[in-house]
Write a protein that holds these residues in place. Structure first.
Motif, PDB file in Angstrom:
ATOM      1  N   UNK A   1       0.742  -1.147  -0.040  1.00  0.00           N
ATOM      2  CA  UNK A   1       0.000  -0.046   0.387  1.00  0.00           C
ATOM      3  C   UNK A   1       1.046   1.174  -0.131  1.00  0.00           C
ATOM      4  N   UNK A   2       1.920   1.335   0.818  1.00  0.00           N
ATOM      5  CA  UNK A   2       2.762   2.514   0.823  1.00  0.00           C
ATOM      6  C   UNK A   2       3.516   2.409  -0.424  1.00  0.00           C
ATOM      7  N   UNK A   3       4.000   1.389  -1.168  1.00  0.00           N
ATOM      8  CA  UNK A   3       4.405   1.601  -2.610  1.00  0.00           C
ATOM      9  C   UNK A   3       3.602   2.094  -3.448  1.00  0.00           C
ATOM     10  N   UNK A   4       2.109   1.821  -3.388  1.00  0.00           N
ATOM     11  CA  UNK A   4       1.318   2.471  -4.447  1.00  0.00           C
ATOM     12  C   UNK A   4       1.371   3.873  -4.077  1.00  0.00           C
ATOM     13  N   UNK A   5       1.527   4.353  -2.833  1.00  0.00           N
ATOM     14  CA  UNK A   5       1.221   5.755  -2.420  1.00  0.00           C
ATOM     15  C   UNK A   5       2.280   6.523  -3.056  1.00  0.00           C
ATOM     16  N   UNK A   6       3.558   5.929  -2.603  1.00  0.00           N
ATOM     17  CA  UNK A   6       4.835   6.661  -2.751  1.00  0.00           C
ATOM     18  C   UNK A   6       4.911   6.839  -4.258  1.00  0.00           C
ATOM     19  N   UNK A   7       4.425   5.982  -5.189  1.00  0.00           N
ATOM     20  CA  UNK A   7       4.703   5.935  -6.602  1.00  0.00           C
ATOM     21  C   UNK A   7       3.820   7.251  -7.141  1.00  0.00           C
ATOM     22  N   UNK A   8       2.920   7.760  -6.465  1.00  0.00           N
ATOM     23  CA  UNK A   8       2.248   8.953  -7.029  1.00  0.00           C
ATOM     24  C   UNK A   8       2.766  10.450  -6.524  1.00  0.00           C
ATOM     25  N   UNK A   9       3.623  10.264  -5.622  1.00  0.00           N
ATOM     26  CA  UNK A   9       4.307  11.554  -4.992  1.00  0.00           C
ATOM     27  C   UNK A   9       5.400  11.919  -5.938  1.00  0.00           C
ATOM     28  N   UNK A  10       5.541  13.272  -6.194  1.00  0.00           N
ATOM     29  CA  UNK A  10       6.180  14.194  -7.039  1.00  0.00           C
ATOM     30  C   UNK A  10       7.461  14.403  -6.132  1.00  0.00           C
ATOM     31  N   UNK A  11       7.568  14.470  -4.808  1.00  0.00           N
ATOM     32  CA  UNK A  11       8.882  14.900  -3.921  1.00  0.00           C
ATOM     33  C   UNK A  11       9.661  13.795  -3.212  1.00  0.00           C
ATOM     34  N   UNK A  12       9.095  12.416  -3.545  1.00  0.00           N
ATOM     35  CA  UNK A  12       9.624  11.280  -2.936  1.00  0.00           C
ATOM     36  C   UNK A  12      10.120  10.318  -4.313  1.00  0.00           C
ATOM     37  N   UNK A  13      10.963   9.533  -4.323  1.00  0.00           N
ATOM     38  CA  UNK A  13      11.265   8.410  -5.649  1.00  0.00           C
ATOM     39  C   UNK A  13      11.363   7.219  -4.656  1.00  0.00           C
TER      40      UNK A  13
END
Length: 227
Positions: A143-155
């Motif tokens: 779930x965290x991976x899916x969320x992180x993939x949409x963030x512009x400020x983290x990779x």
């Protein structure tokens, strides 16, 4: 300086031997764990060619980052993350290995300063049943991976784990291969991830055999810590 040089060369020899034994042609990244070591010792190891350094305490790490800003070093935060330290981490570090809760992930994303390169993030998987060790279960990690993939400020870069300590190679390998399975599965959904951070001084050879791409080595490189 001579002792540091000997340590550094010895660790690289161990990595080379483990790669040869396991049939790997590309060695993992060596991350020097510099927590509780002075900035002067970090600078001395950097003079030998070491670039990547890991810190476990936010304030101590930031002080070293500032002291050594004239050097081209890459700084990784690898310790447990308190919510009140996320801003400090997001503002100063290049990588974070130990993201184990959605709240921490969102805070790091929100607090990464505009104009900075995206924060390189690894999600910490819980391996084993040690109550004292942090880490997310597989479902939470995905779930965290899916969320992180949409963030512009983290990779999103991959997975980190700290398995229960064991002197037995087969036991080490069994734990580490659990993380490799999760990592490979996560790559099916997020093909850009490329980093599996696992393996320390004691289980270095097993981690290389299991597929680690980043080894976190402290005492064997920098000597006893100065608490």
């Amino acid at each position: 300086m001579s002792r540091l040089s000997e340590n550094w060369q010895q660790v690289h020899r161990r990595i080379s031997a483990a790669c040869q034994s396991s049939g790997r042609t590309e060695a993992p990244l060596l991350l020097a764990v510099s927590k509780k070591h002075p900035a002067e010792k970090v600078a001395a190891l950097a003079a030998l060619g070491q670039v990547h350094f890991g810190e476990s305490y936010a304030q101590e790490g930031v002080e070293k980052i500032k002291q050594l800003a004239h050097l081209s070093l890459v700084w990784h935060f690898i310790g447990p993350i308190q919510s009140n330290k996320t801003k400090l981490i997001a503002e100063h570090f290049d990588w974070v290995h130990s993201v184990d809760r959605p709240k921490v992930l969102q805070r790091l994303s929100d607090q990464r300063p505009a104009g900075h390169q995206p924060l390189q993030v690894l999600l910490q998987l819980k391996v084993g049943e040690e109550v004292s060790k942090s880490g997310a279960d597989v479902a939470t990690l995905k779930d965290m991976a899916d969320w992180a993939a949409k963030s512009a400020s983290i990779e999103l870069r991959g997975v980190m784990c700290i398995p229960p300590p064991s002197p037995d190679h087969a036991t080490q390998l069994a734990y580490l291969r659990q993380a490799k399975v999760v990592f490979d599965d996560l790559r099916q959904q997020h093909p850009k991830i490329d980093t599996l951070s696992m393996g320390m001084s004691q289980d270095l050879a097993a981690a290389i055999e299991a597929g680690s791409t980043c080894l976190r080595v402290g005492t064997d490189l920098l000597g006893p810590r100065e608490y």
